[in-house]
Design a protein around this motif. Structure first.
Motif, PDB file in Angstrom:
ATOM      1  N   SER A   1      38.887  52.355  50.400  1.00 33.73           N
ATOM      2  CA  SER A   1      38.687  51.317  51.395  1.00 33.73           C
ATOM      3  C   SER A   1      38.945  51.877  52.785  1.00 33.73           C
ATOM      4  O   SER A   1      39.772  52.777  52.969  1.00 33.73           O
ATOM      5  CB  SER A   1      39.642  50.161  51.119  1.00 33.73           C
ATOM      6  N   SER A   2      38.242  51.350  53.768  1.00 32.62           N
ATOM      7  CA  SER A   2      38.481  51.775  55.145  1.00 32.62           C
ATOM      8  C   SER A   2      39.640  50.971  55.723  1.00 32.62           C
ATOM      9  O   SER A   2      40.087  49.993  55.156  1.00 32.62           O
ATOM     10  CB  SER A   2      37.234  51.551  55.981  1.00 32.62           C
ATOM     11  N   GLY A   3      40.128  51.391  56.850  1.00 32.45           N
ATOM     12  CA  GLY A   3      41.178  50.644  57.530  1.00 32.45           C
ATOM     13  C   GLY A   3      42.551  51.205  57.274  1.00 32.45           C
ATOM     14  O   GLY A   3      42.721  52.253  56.646  1.00 32.45           O
ATOM     15  N   PRO A   4      43.587  50.536  57.791  1.00 30.19           N
ATOM     16  CA  PRO A   4      44.948  51.036  57.677  1.00 30.19           C
ATOM     17  C   PRO A   4      45.455  51.008  56.244  1.00 30.19           C
ATOM     18  O   PRO A   4      45.020  50.204  55.438  1.00 30.19           O
ATOM     19  CB  PRO A   4      45.759  50.080  58.556  1.00 30.19           C
ATOM     20  N   GLY A   5      46.365  51.888  55.930  1.00 36.56           N
ATOM     21  CA  GLY A   5      46.904  51.902  54.584  1.00 36.56           C
ATOM     22  C   GLY A   5      48.017  52.909  54.410  1.00 36.56           C
ATOM     23  O   GLY A   5      48.508  53.097  53.309  1.00 36.56           O
ATOM     24  N   GLY A   6      48.404  53.588  55.445  1.00 35.52           N
ATOM     25  CA  GLY A   6      49.521  54.523  55.333  1.00 35.52           C
ATOM     26  C   GLY A   6      49.133  55.786  54.589  1.00 35.52           C
ATOM     27  O   GLY A   6      47.991  56.230  54.622  1.00 35.52           O
ATOM     28  N   GLN A   7      50.092  56.359  53.878  1.00 37.17           N
ATOM     29  CA  GLN A   7      49.859  57.635  53.213  1.00 37.17           C
ATOM     30  C   GLN A   7      48.876  57.508  52.055  1.00 37.17           C
ATOM     31  O   GLN A   7      48.189  58.466  51.718  1.00 37.17           O
ATOM     32  CB  GLN A   7      51.182  58.195  52.681  1.00 37.17           C
ATOM     33  N   GLY A   8      48.802  56.345  51.440  1.00 34.87           N
ATOM     34  CA  GLY A   8      47.949  56.199  50.269  1.00 34.87           C
ATOM     35  C   GLY A   8      46.506  55.875  50.594  1.00 34.87           C
ATOM     36  O   GLY A   8      45.705  55.680  49.692  1.00 34.87           O
ATOM     37  N   VAL A   9      46.143  55.802  51.891  1.00 41.58           N
ATOM     38  CA  VAL A   9      44.806  55.363  52.249  1.00 41.58           C
ATOM     39  C   VAL A   9      43.735  56.330  51.747  1.00 41.58           C
ATOM     40  O   VAL A   9      42.631  55.922  51.412  1.00 41.58           O
ATOM     41  CB  VAL A   9      44.686  55.136  53.772  1.00 41.58           C
ATOM     42  N   ASN A  10      44.052  57.618  51.675  1.00 35.63           N
ATOM     43  CA  ASN A  10      43.046  58.588  51.265  1.00 35.63           C
ATOM     44  C   ASN A  10      43.051  58.851  49.764  1.00 35.63           C
ATOM     45  O   ASN A  10      42.238  59.627  49.276  1.00 35.63           O
ATOM     46  CB  ASN A  10      43.267  59.909  52.004  1.00 35.63           C
ATOM     47  N   THR A  11      43.975  58.261  49.036  1.00 37.52           N
ATOM     48  CA  THR A  11      44.053  58.540  47.605  1.00 37.52           C
ATOM     49  C   THR A  11      43.783  57.304  46.753  1.00 37.52           C
ATOM     50  O   THR A  11      43.319  57.438  45.629  1.00 37.52           O
ATOM     51  CB  THR A  11      45.445  59.080  47.238  1.00 37.52           C
ATOM     52  N   ALA A  12      44.072  56.122  47.252  1.00 37.50           N
ATOM     53  CA  ALA A  12      43.948  54.913  46.432  1.00 37.50           C
ATOM     54  C   ALA A  12      42.533  54.347  46.534  1.00 37.50           C
ATOM     55  O   ALA A  12      42.003  54.164  47.632  1.00 37.50           O
ATOM     56  CB  ALA A  12      44.952  53.871  46.884  1.00 37.50           C
ATOM     57  N   ASP A  13      41.930  54.081  45.397  1.00 38.26           N
ATOM     58  CA  ASP A  13      40.611  53.450  45.361  1.00 38.26           C
ATOM     59  C   ASP A  13      40.817  51.936  45.318  1.00 38.26           C
ATOM     60  O   ASP A  13      40.749  51.312  44.259  1.00 38.26           O
ATOM     61  CB  ASP A  13      39.818  53.919  44.135  1.00 38.26           C
ATOM     62  N   SER A  14      41.055  51.342  46.479  1.00 42.64           N
ATOM     63  CA  SER A  14      41.404  49.926  46.502  1.00 42.64           C
ATOM     64  C   SER A  14      40.203  49.023  46.779  1.00 42.64           C
ATOM     65  O   SER A  14      40.271  47.823  46.536  1.00 42.64           O
ATOM     66  CB  SER A  14      42.486  49.661  47.546  1.00 42.64           C
ATOM     67  N   ARG A  15      39.095  49.550  47.270  1.00 46.09           N
ATOM     68  CA  ARG A  15      37.910  48.734  47.496  1.00 46.09           C
ATOM     69  C   ARG A  15      37.245  48.457  46.149  1.00 46.09           C
ATOM     70  O   ARG A  15      37.133  49.340  45.314  1.00 46.09           O
ATOM     71  CB  ARG A  15      36.925  49.462  48.404  1.00 46.09           C
ATOM     72  N   VAL A  16      36.805  47.209  45.970  1.00 47.90           N
ATOM     73  CA  VAL A  16      36.274  46.777  44.682  1.00 47.90           C
ATOM     74  C   VAL A  16      34.875  46.220  44.875  1.00 47.90           C
ATOM     75  O   VAL A  16      34.630  45.448  45.804  1.00 47.90           O
ATOM     76  CB  VAL A  16      37.184  45.690  44.065  1.00 47.90           C
ATOM     77  N   GLU A  17      33.966  46.629  44.009  1.00 50.84           N
ATOM     78  CA  GLU A  17      32.638  46.023  43.934  1.00 50.84           C
ATOM     79  C   GLU A  17      32.463  45.459  42.536  1.00 50.84           C
ATOM     80  O   GLU A  17      32.663  46.160  41.545  1.00 50.84           O
ATOM     81  CB  GLU A  17      31.546  47.056  44.213  1.00 50.84           C
ATOM     82  N   LEU A  18      32.100  44.188  42.484  1.00 51.79           N
ATOM     83  CA  LEU A  18      31.914  43.492  41.214  1.00 51.79           C
ATOM     84  C   LEU A  18      30.449  43.096  41.101  1.00 51.79           C
ATOM     85  O   LEU A  18      29.906  42.450  42.000  1.00 51.79           O
ATOM     86  CB  LEU A  18      32.811  42.256  41.148  1.00 51.79           C
ATOM     87  N   SER A  19      29.804  43.514  40.013  1.00 52.25           N
ATOM     88  CA  SER A  19      28.379  43.256  39.836  1.00 52.25           C
ATOM     89  C   SER A  19      28.139  42.475  38.553  1.00 52.25           C
ATOM     90  O   SER A  19      28.856  42.636  37.567  1.00 52.25           O
ATOM     91  CB  SER A  19      27.605  44.573  39.767  1.00 52.25           C
ATOM     92  N   VAL A  20      27.098  41.659  38.591  1.00 45.56           N
ATOM     93  CA  VAL A  20      26.687  40.901  37.418  1.00 45.56           C
ATOM     94  C   VAL A  20      25.186  40.620  37.542  1.00 45.56           C
ATOM     95  O   VAL A  20      24.663  40.498  38.652  1.00 45.56           O
ATOM     96  CB  VAL A  20      27.495  39.582  37.283  1.00 45.56           C
ATOM     97  N   ALA A  21      24.514  40.571  36.411  1.00 43.07           N
ATOM     98  CA  ALA A  21      23.098  40.181  36.379  1.00 43.07           C
ATOM     99  C   ALA A  21      23.050  38.684  36.080  1.00 43.07           C
ATOM    100  O   ALA A  21      23.120  38.279  34.911  1.00 43.07           O
ATOM    101  CB  ALA A  21      22.342  40.980  35.332  1.00 43.07           C
ATOM    102  N   PRO A  22      22.961  37.831  37.099  1.00 37.33           N
ATOM    103  CA  PRO A  22      23.112  36.390  36.873  1.00 37.33           C
ATOM    104  C   PRO A  22      21.993  35.771  36.051  1.00 37.33           C
ATOM    105  O   PRO A  22      22.211  34.776  35.369  1.00 37.33           O
ATOM    106  CB  PRO A  22      23.147  35.803  38.284  1.00 37.33           C
ATOM    107  N   LEU A  23      20.804  36.351  36.098  1.00 31.22           N
ATOM    108  CA  LEU A  23      19.689  35.756  35.355  1.00 31.22           C
ATOM    109  C   LEU A  23      19.774  36.032  33.864  1.00 31.22           C
ATOM    110  O   LEU A  23      19.086  35.401  33.067  1.00 31.22           O
ATOM    111  CB  LEU A  23      18.362  36.264  35.916  1.00 31.22           C
ATOM    112  N   ASP A  24      20.633  36.991  33.479  1.00 31.54           N
ATOM    113  CA  ASP A  24      20.787  37.333  32.069  1.00 31.54           C
ATOM    114  C   ASP A  24      22.012  36.693  31.426  1.00 31.54           C
ATOM    115  O   ASP A  24      22.347  37.021  30.283  1.00 31.54           O
ATOM    116  CB  ASP A  24      20.878  38.859  31.908  1.00 31.54           C
ATOM    117  N   LEU A  25      22.705  35.820  32.146  1.00 32.17           N
ATOM    118  CA  LEU A  25      23.927  35.209  31.614  1.00 32.17           C
ATOM    119  C   LEU A  25      23.594  34.238  30.490  1.00 32.17           C
ATOM    120  O   LEU A  25      22.626  33.470  30.581  1.00 32.17           O
ATOM    121  CB  LEU A  25      24.677  34.472  32.724  1.00 32.17           C
ATOM    122  N   PRO A  26      24.398  34.241  29.440  1.00 35.78           N
ATOM    123  CA  PRO A  26      24.172  33.273  28.360  1.00 35.78           C
ATOM    124  C   PRO A  26      24.637  31.879  28.779  1.00 35.78           C
ATOM    125  O   PRO A  26      25.548  31.734  29.596  1.00 35.78           O
ATOM    126  CB  PRO A  26      25.043  33.822  27.220  1.00 35.78           C
ATOM    127  N   GLY A  27      23.995  30.882  28.234  1.00 35.00           N
ATOM    128  CA  GLY A  27      24.418  29.507  28.497  1.00 35.00           C
ATOM    129  C   GLY A  27      23.741  28.867  29.692  1.00 35.00           C
ATOM    130  O   GLY A  27      24.107  27.762  30.072  1.00 35.00           O
TER     131      GLY A  27
END
Length: 146
Positions: free
Chosen positions: A31-57
Motif C-alpha cells: 500500500s502507498s502512504g505512511p506506515g513506518g518501517q513496515g511500509v515496504n514489507t507488509a502487503d496491506s493493500r487488498v483487492e477483492l474480486s468476484v464474477a457477479p454474473l456467475d453467482l449462484p442463487g
C-alpha cells in the motif's frame, strides 16, 4: 461459522444472496502512504474480486440488473474493489468485503417505481395565480413616485 466481521468465509449481501467464499478472489500488494518501517514489507493493500454474473442463487432479472448497472465496472465479467485505507491487512480485508457487499447490494436494488404524473388541483392553480398578481401589484406600486 465465521462471524459477519470476519475477513474470510461467505459474504452475505442481501437476505437471499450470499456470495460463497470460493467465488471470492483475493490479491494483496504494498500500500502507498505512511506506515513506518513496515511500509515496504507488509502487503496491506487488498483487492477483492468476484464474477457477479456467475453467482449462484440469482434470478434472471437480477442478473440482467447486475449486468446493466455494473457494466462499466466489470472487466472480463469480474468486479474488483480495492481497500488500502488501513495499515493492517485484516482491516483492509474487512473494508473490501463491506465495500463489495455495498456495491452488489446497490446494483441489485429494485428500481423505484416510475412517478405518476398528476395534474395540479384547481385550488393550487388559483393560489399560484393570486400570488403572482399580488407580487405584480407590489412591484407596480414601487415604480410610482407620486
Amino acid at each position: 461459522m465465521p462471524g459477519t466481521d470476519d475477513a474470510s468465509g461467505d459474504l452475505p449481501v442481501t437476505g437471499s444472496l450470499v456470495v460463497p467464499a470460493g467465488a471470492l478472489s483475493w490479491r494483496f500488494s504494498r500500500s502507498s502512504g505512511p506506515g513506518g518501517q513496515g511500509v515496504n514489507t507488509a502487503d496491506s493493500r487488498v483487492e477483492l474480486s468476484v464474477a457477479p454474473l456467475d453467482l449462484p442463487g440469482l434470478s434472471d432479472p437480477q442478473r440482467a440488473r447486475l449486468a446493466s448497472r455494473l457494466g462499466g465496472r466489470l472487466v472480463d465479467g469480474v468486479l474488483t474493489v480495492a481497500a488500502s485505507e488501513h495499515r493492517q491487512q485484516l482491516r483492509n480485508r474487512q473494508a473490501a468485503r463491506e465495500r463489495l457487499a455495498a456495491v452488489l447490494r446497490a446494483a441489485l436494488a429494485t428500481p423505484a417505481p416510475a412517478r405518476r404524473r398528476t395534474r395540479p388541483t384547481r385550488g393550487s392553480q388559483e393560489r399560484r395565480i393570486a400570488a403572482k398578481k399580488q407580487r405584480g401589484q407590489l412591484k407596480k406600486q414601487r415604480g410610482s413616485w407620486d
